[in-house]
Write a protein that holds these residues in place. Structure first.
Motif, PDB file in Angstrom:
ATOM      1  N   SER A  10       8.234   3.497   5.633  1.00 63.83           N
ATOM      2  CA  SER A  10       8.951   2.392   5.593  1.00 63.83           C
ATOM      3  C   SER A  10       7.819   1.090   4.811  1.00 63.83           C
ATOM      4  O   SER A  10       6.665   1.225   5.334  1.00 63.83           O
ATOM      5  CB  SER A  10       9.207   1.577   6.786  1.00 63.83           C
ATOM      6  OG  SER A  10      10.532   2.547   7.295  1.00 63.83           O
ATOM      7  N   VAL A  11       8.444  -0.049   4.377  1.00 61.30           N
ATOM      8  CA  VAL A  11       7.509  -0.936   3.633  1.00 61.30           C
ATOM      9  C   VAL A  11       8.062  -2.181   4.495  1.00 61.30           C
ATOM     10  O   VAL A  11       9.084  -2.653   4.076  1.00 61.30           O
ATOM     11  CB  VAL A  11       7.469  -1.052   1.984  1.00 61.30           C
ATOM     12  CG1 VAL A  11       6.906  -2.390   1.934  1.00 61.30           C
ATOM     13  CG2 VAL A  11       7.107   0.351   1.493  1.00 61.30           C
ATOM     14  N   LEU A  12       7.148  -2.862   5.194  1.00 62.86           N
ATOM     15  CA  LEU A  12       7.731  -4.005   5.883  1.00 62.86           C
ATOM     16  C   LEU A  12       7.111  -5.316   5.261  1.00 62.86           C
ATOM     17  O   LEU A  12       5.735  -5.362   5.209  1.00 62.86           O
ATOM     18  CB  LEU A  12       7.331  -4.079   7.422  1.00 62.86           C
ATOM     19  CG  LEU A  12       7.345  -5.200   8.415  1.00 62.86           C
ATOM     20  CD1 LEU A  12       8.977  -5.429   8.651  1.00 62.86           C
ATOM     21  CD2 LEU A  12       6.841  -4.819   9.760  1.00 62.86           C
ATOM     22  N   VAL A  70       4.428   2.900   8.349  1.00 58.21           N
ATOM     23  CA  VAL A  70       4.730   1.631   7.921  1.00 58.21           C
ATOM     24  C   VAL A  70       3.733   0.872   7.405  1.00 58.21           C
ATOM     25  O   VAL A  70       2.741   0.594   7.911  1.00 58.21           O
ATOM     26  CB  VAL A  70       5.506   0.807   9.245  1.00 58.21           C
ATOM     27  CG1 VAL A  70       5.780  -0.438   8.970  1.00 58.21           C
ATOM     28  CG2 VAL A  70       6.519   1.659   9.922  1.00 58.21           C
ATOM     29  N   VAL A  71       4.080   0.556   6.162  1.00 61.71           N
ATOM     30  CA  VAL A  71       3.175  -0.575   5.155  1.00 61.71           C
ATOM     31  C   VAL A  71       3.369  -1.858   5.635  1.00 61.71           C
ATOM     32  O   VAL A  71       4.626  -2.384   5.600  1.00 61.71           O
ATOM     33  CB  VAL A  71       3.547  -0.377   3.822  1.00 61.71           C
ATOM     34  CG1 VAL A  71       2.558  -1.109   2.992  1.00 61.71           C
ATOM     35  CG2 VAL A  71       3.215   1.264   3.481  1.00 61.71           C
ATOM     36  N   TRP A 111       0.317   2.300  11.235  1.00 57.66           N
ATOM     37  CA  TRP A 111       0.670   0.965  10.444  1.00 57.66           C
ATOM     38  C   TRP A 111      -0.537   0.735   9.538  1.00 57.66           C
ATOM     39  O   TRP A 111      -1.663   0.654  10.085  1.00 57.66           O
ATOM     40  CB  TRP A 111       0.599  -0.157  11.592  1.00 57.66           C
ATOM     41  CG  TRP A 111       1.488   0.055  12.684  1.00 57.66           C
ATOM     42  CD1 TRP A 111       1.431   0.647  13.904  1.00 57.66           C
ATOM     43  CD2 TRP A 111       3.173  -0.346  12.725  1.00 57.66           C
ATOM     44  NE1 TRP A 111       2.573   0.594  14.592  1.00 57.66           N
ATOM     45  CE2 TRP A 111       3.621   0.169  13.765  1.00 57.66           C
ATOM     46  CE3 TRP A 111       3.665  -1.098  11.784  1.00 57.66           C
ATOM     47  CZ2 TRP A 111       4.872  -0.411  14.195  1.00 57.66           C
ATOM     48  CZ3 TRP A 111       5.071  -1.725  12.171  1.00 57.66           C
ATOM     49  CH2 TRP A 111       5.585  -1.023  13.354  1.00 57.66           C
ATOM     50  N   ILE A 112      -0.135   0.615   8.208  1.00 55.91           N
ATOM     51  CA  ILE A 112      -1.415   0.445   7.248  1.00 55.91           C
ATOM     52  C   ILE A 112      -1.483  -0.979   6.848  1.00 55.91           C
ATOM     53  O   ILE A 112      -0.766  -1.812   6.522  1.00 55.91           O
ATOM     54  CB  ILE A 112      -0.818   1.107   5.833  1.00 55.91           C
ATOM     55  CG1 ILE A 112      -0.755   2.550   5.990  1.00 55.91           C
ATOM     56  CG2 ILE A 112      -1.933   0.820   4.767  1.00 55.91           C
ATOM     57  CD1 ILE A 112      -0.576   3.632   4.817  1.00 55.91           C
ATOM     58  N   ASP A 113      -2.917  -1.493   7.207  1.00 58.38           N
ATOM     59  CA  ASP A 113      -3.210  -2.770   6.999  1.00 58.38           C
ATOM     60  C   ASP A 113      -3.949  -2.817   5.728  1.00 58.38           C
ATOM     61  O   ASP A 113      -4.864  -2.171   5.523  1.00 58.38           O
ATOM     62  CB  ASP A 113      -4.204  -3.018   8.171  1.00 58.38           C
ATOM     63  CG  ASP A 113      -4.864  -4.597   8.021  1.00 58.38           C
ATOM     64  OD1 ASP A 113      -4.617  -5.004   6.967  1.00 58.38           O
ATOM     65  OD2 ASP A 113      -5.507  -4.907   9.070  1.00 58.38           O
ATOM     66  N   ALA A 159       0.807  -1.221   0.104  1.00 60.08           N
ATOM     67  CA  ALA A 159       0.039   0.052   0.061  1.00 60.08           C
ATOM     68  C   ALA A 159       0.766   1.281  -0.005  1.00 60.08           C
ATOM     69  O   ALA A 159       0.695   2.283   1.046  1.00 60.08           O
ATOM     70  CB  ALA A 159      -1.045  -0.092   1.058  1.00 60.08           C
ATOM     71  N   ILE A 160       1.647   1.531  -0.977  1.00 60.88           N
ATOM     72  CA  ILE A 160       2.635   2.481  -1.119  1.00 60.88           C
ATOM     73  C   ILE A 160       1.955   3.732  -1.475  1.00 60.88           C
ATOM     74  O   ILE A 160       2.202   4.830  -0.928  1.00 60.88           O
ATOM     75  CB  ILE A 160       3.698   2.202  -2.040  1.00 60.88           C
ATOM     76  CG1 ILE A 160       4.622   0.875  -1.542  1.00 60.88           C
ATOM     77  CG2 ILE A 160       4.335   3.492  -2.345  1.00 60.88           C
ATOM     78  CD1 ILE A 160       5.600   0.214  -2.459  1.00 60.88           C
TER      79      ILE A 160
END
Length: 279
Positions: A119-121, A190-191, A214-216, A105-106
């Motif tokens: 950040s993309v986790l 943080v994605v 935190w994006i779910d 989900a950028i």
């Protein structure tokens, strides 16, 4: 005599493990008329350990079997690694099937960040995929994007979901690279680019060095599925199923599936390998 109306076709939700249950939960709310088949390729888990070409062949072969067995209306691929690797090939191989994919989900992260540090986790496979880098270039060109490919977090999430909680230090080691502080600005979003990770959101919030968003992705995936899956009258009378490629997911996982209202389906066999259970 009035003919009985056929049940709506089911929606198939596919993941490498049980992380896709986050997506199933949201999809059920938005598509109450449909039944669901949750397929976990637990015999192949984790996908991050695979080379690309063998994994792609495995996924396509598996879907040949799944479509013959279940004839779904649509497929939600609740796994960024699987979709970014094999999504285009699946659509080319099965042009008449609706596929709803999972991608990091950028774009929404870039729209919501205030600091410009995202950040993309994700899994290592998603981090290295060209698809992910194209998303960054297209939607987050003005942001500082840190890609964090965790080797162990999907496994830790599977343990956590089953009730086997690991020490905080193991989780902290995986998420620590997400937090960047640079000249007075620091990461504010943080994605969660793996559907396993939202199950750990409360752990992440507790261990984070400062608050972040935190994006779910689960809700957005379910909304897209609802847009693509035709709404029909009536409601399916079929039970929701959970299917595991290993054929033996273990007692804790079976209990978890029951808690989600899923009946255990038959193991998945490969038509192209003469009935041999997927290794």
């Amino acid at each position: 005599m009035t003919a009985l109306k056929a049940d709506p076709k089911p929606v198939l939700v596919f993941d490498s493990g049980i992380g896709g249950l986050t997506v199933l939960r949201e999809a059920r709310v938005l598509m109450p008329e449909r039944s669901f088949i949750y397929v976990a390729d637990d015999a192949g888990f984790p996908y991050g350990d695979w080379d690309e070409e063998p994994l792609k062949r495995r996924i396509i072969d598996l879907f040949v079997t799944l479509f013959a067995e279940y004839d779904p209306e649509a497929v939600i691929i609740a796994c960024s690694t699987a979709f970014t690797l094999a999504g285009a090939d699946l659509r080319a191989t099965f042009p008449d099937m609706r596929f709803i994919g999972t991608v990091p989900a950028i774009k929404p992260a870039a729209e919501r960040t205030r600091s410009g540090h995202i950040s993309v986790l994700a899994t290592p496979g998603t981090v290295k995929r060209a698809y992910t880098h194209d998303l960054i270039q297209s939607f987050a060109g003005q942001c500082h994007v840190k890609l964090v490919g965790s080797q162990n977090l999907a496994r830790l999430a599977e343990c956590y979901i089953r009730g086997d909680v690991k020490p905080d230090a193991e989780f902290l080691e995986e998420i620590a690279p997400c937090f960047v502080s640079d000249y007075g600005s620091r990461t504010d979003i943080v994605v969660l680019a793996c559907t396993h990770y939202p199950f750990l959101a409360n752990v992440f919030r507790r261990l984070a060095p400062w608050p972040v968003d935190w994006i779910d992705p689960a809700e957005a995936i379910a909304r897209q599925a609802r847009r693509m899956v035709p709404m029909v009258e009536g409601r399916s009378t079929q039970a929701d199923l959970a299917v595991f490629t290993s054929g033996d997911p273990g007692f804790a996982t079976r209990r978890l599936m029951q808690g989600f209202g899923l009946s255990m389906g038959e193991p998945v066999y490969s038509q192209q390998n003469q009935g041999v259970l997927f290794p």
